[in-house]
Design an enzyme around this catalytic site. Structure first.
Site, PDB file in Angstrom:
ATOM      1  N   HIS A   1      26.986 114.767  71.154  1.00 45.58           N
ATOM      2  CA  HIS A   1      27.815 113.800  70.020  1.00 45.58           C
ATOM      3  C   HIS A   1      27.100 112.638  69.778  1.00 45.58           C
ATOM      4  CE1 HIS A   1      30.799 111.426  67.939  1.00 45.58           C
ATOM      5  NE2 HIS A   1      31.207 112.657  67.515  1.00 45.58           N
TER       6      HIS A   1
ATOM      7  N   GLU B   1      25.413 111.179  66.696  1.00 45.04           N
ATOM      8  CA  GLU B   1      25.744 109.645  66.284  1.00 45.04           C
ATOM      9  C   GLU B   1      25.025 108.744  67.121  1.00 45.04           C
ATOM     10  OE1 GLU B   1      29.733 108.802  66.178  1.00 45.04           O
ATOM     11  OE2 GLU B   1      30.223 110.791  64.772  1.00 45.04           O
TER      12      GLU B   1
ATOM     13  N   HIS C   1      31.514 119.318  64.141  1.00 44.03           N
ATOM     14  CA  HIS C   1      30.263 118.849  64.269  1.00 44.03           C
ATOM     15  C   HIS C   1      29.275 120.267  64.583  1.00 44.03           C
ATOM     16  CE1 HIS C   1      30.522 114.771  64.047  1.00 44.03           C
ATOM     17  NE2 HIS C   1      31.201 114.662  65.129  1.00 44.03           N
TER      18      HIS C   1
HETATM   19 CO    CO Z   1      32.354 112.940  65.787  1.00 41.20          CO
END
Ligand code: CO
Length: 294
Positions: A178, A209, A241
């Site tokens: 993530h 991210e 995701h």
């Molecule tokens: Co997220």
């Protein structure tokens, strides 16, 4: 003057005595009641939710006589599921319930991957329940998946073991973590890359991210002259995701971006909570926290 000193001294003794009683409330000793709270980010994808069942089962088998509850940190996910009639607790609501039901010792297990933002907030909020009047006598927050070098090595080994059998020596594996653009724990993914590189140089860890970015991974794939890459989530569940940002048809998905440079990309929609050896690591973290209650 002497009188005043006595008054102050006795007030002090009274105060200390009162504080000393701690959370036992008006002096009576509370009966020890232990509980486990499993906390995940959450997912709205029903198939992905099943991954949590593996953890639930493993934890209940390890702690057969302990109350086990769940909570989810994502407000968006909780809202989405509430619309479908599935009411899920946030960690604060779940802890309030346990407190109200008279639990005294609570071990919280973070099913997050790194000790990032989600873990940080959980850690801070959970400890408030010890400070409260009538709060828990003890509360421990077990660490998330990647919390030590040993964890990183165990996760890498477990994942390598489950990579597709048809992968040849020249095929790469790109893992999607993530990542956290605003939290120092984002470095964990860099460390994870290093651990993989020592075991299998064609495994790369990128993030949605944080860092490394997919662009950074892409240049590594090109340098290594990779022709085929498997895409695998480094998240507890293969949720939104994994399905969209990793494997989706949009031009900016990892699959599209990788195929765009002439590399065949094969997504594998399997979260880390579906690897038994990874679940063991989370359970070990919980065991370590829980052992402090004995
Ligand atoms: Co997220």
């Amino acid at each position: 003057m002497k009188k005043l000193a006595i008054v102050i001294l006795s007030a002090l003794v009274l105060c200390l005595g009162w504080v000393g009683q701690g959370h036992s409330g008006h002096g009576e000793k509370r009966q020890v009641k232990k509980a486990i709270l499993l906390v995940a980010f959450g997912t709205s994808i029903p198939r992905a939710q099943k991954a949590f069942d593996h953890i639930d089962k493993a934890v209940k088998e390890t702690f057969p006589r302990v109350e086990v509850r769940w909570a989810f940190t994502s407000k968006i996910i909780r809202k989405k599921l509430a619309k479908q009639g599935k009411l899920l607790d946030s960690p604060v609501v779940a802890l309030s319930r346990l407190m109200e039901e008279g639990y005294t010792h609570v071990a919280v297990l973070s099913l997050h991957t790194i000790a990032g933002e989600e873990f940080h907030d959980l850690y801070v909020n959970a400890h408030k329940f010890v400070e409260m009047e009538e709060g828990f006598e003890r509360l421990l927050v077990a660490r998330p998946l990647l919390s030590s070098h040993t964890d990183l090595v165990r996760v890498a080994k477990a994942m390598i073991k489950h990579f597709p059998k048809d992968r040849t020596k020249r095929d790469a594996v790109v893992l999607m973590g993530h990542g956290s653009a605003h939290h120092p724990a984002d470095f964990t993914y860099m460390a994870m890359n290093y651990v993989f590189w020592e075991m299998d140089p064609l495994v790369f860890v990128g993030t949605v991210e944080g860092r490394p970015t997919i662009e950074q991974i892409l240049s590594k794939l090109k340098t290594a002259k990779v022709k085929k890459a498997f895409l695998v989530p480094l998240m507890s569940v293969a949720g939104d995701h994994a399905i969209n940002d990793m494997a989706g048809p949009e031009p900016d998905s990892w699959k599209s971006v990788i195929e765009n440079v002439g590399i065949k990309a094969i997504p594998i929609l399997k979260g880390t909570a579906e690897y038994p050896e990874v679940v063991d690591i989370w359970v070990d973290h919980l065991k370590r926290a829980f052992s402090h209650f004995n």
